[in-house]
Design a protein around this motif. Sequence first.
Motif, PDB file in Angstrom:
ATOM      1  N   ALA A 119      44.586  46.055  40.603  1.00  0.00           N
ATOM      2  CA  ALA A 119      45.103  46.013  41.965  1.00  0.00           C
ATOM      3  C   ALA A 119      45.416  47.426  42.426  1.00  0.00           C
ATOM      4  O   ALA A 119      45.686  48.311  41.614  1.00  0.00           O
ATOM      5  CB  ALA A 119      46.360  45.142  42.038  1.00  0.00           C
ATOM      6  N   SER A 123      44.508  45.553  47.549  1.00  0.00           N
ATOM      7  CA  SER A 123      43.228  45.029  47.113  1.00  0.00           C
ATOM      8  C   SER A 123      43.390  44.584  45.667  1.00  0.00           C
ATOM      9  O   SER A 123      44.131  45.213  44.902  1.00  0.00           O
ATOM     10  CB  SER A 123      42.136  46.095  47.220  1.00  0.00           C
ATOM     11  N   TYR A 124      42.685  43.495  45.311  1.00  0.00           N
ATOM     12  CA  TYR A 124      42.831  42.920  43.980  1.00  0.00           C
ATOM     13  C   TYR A 124      41.475  42.616  43.354  1.00  0.00           C
ATOM     14  O   TYR A 124      40.503  42.321  44.051  1.00  0.00           O
ATOM     15  CB  TYR A 124      43.606  41.599  44.054  1.00  0.00           C
ATOM     16  N   ASP A 170      39.046  40.077  41.573  1.00  0.00           N
ATOM     17  CA  ASP A 170      38.891  38.636  41.795  1.00  0.00           C
ATOM     18  C   ASP A 170      39.620  37.823  40.724  1.00  0.00           C
ATOM     19  O   ASP A 170      40.138  36.741  41.005  1.00  0.00           O
ATOM     20  CB  ASP A 170      37.400  38.272  41.800  1.00  0.00           C
ATOM     21  N   LYS A 217      43.423  37.545  41.832  1.00  0.00           N
ATOM     22  CA  LYS A 217      43.802  37.159  43.190  1.00  0.00           C
ATOM     23  C   LYS A 217      44.552  35.836  43.183  1.00  0.00           C
ATOM     24  O   LYS A 217      44.160  34.888  42.515  1.00  0.00           O
ATOM     25  CB  LYS A 217      42.552  37.028  44.068  1.00  0.00           C
TER      26      LYS A 217
END
Length: 116
Positions: A49, A59-60, A62, A65
Amino acid sequence: QVQLVQSGGGLVLAGGSLTLSCAASGRTFSPVDMGWFRQAPGMEREFVATINWSAGTTSYADSVKGRFTISRDIAKNTVYLQVNGLKPEDTALYYCYLDTPRKHYWGQGTQVTVSA
């Protein structure tokens, strides 16, 4: 020189939660972003992240998330990673990082171990 000191981590049961912290200190700096990577045994370090320091946009990966949340406290120069719903595959050494316009810094790493 900038120092990053991590805290948090540990051994938890699957489904559990932890909060990782990473505090930056040292000479005057202006972070562009801070974030987290992790490295499992025998694997390459992978992105987890990131958060833009000024805008707070995130933002992470997948794989995390919906389970992990990154945040920052500007006054404390600290970035956090709230990790929920932990899975055994989340077991890794977690590293925070800080990017300035000129240099990239790494924290010392903190172990997260998730038992089934």
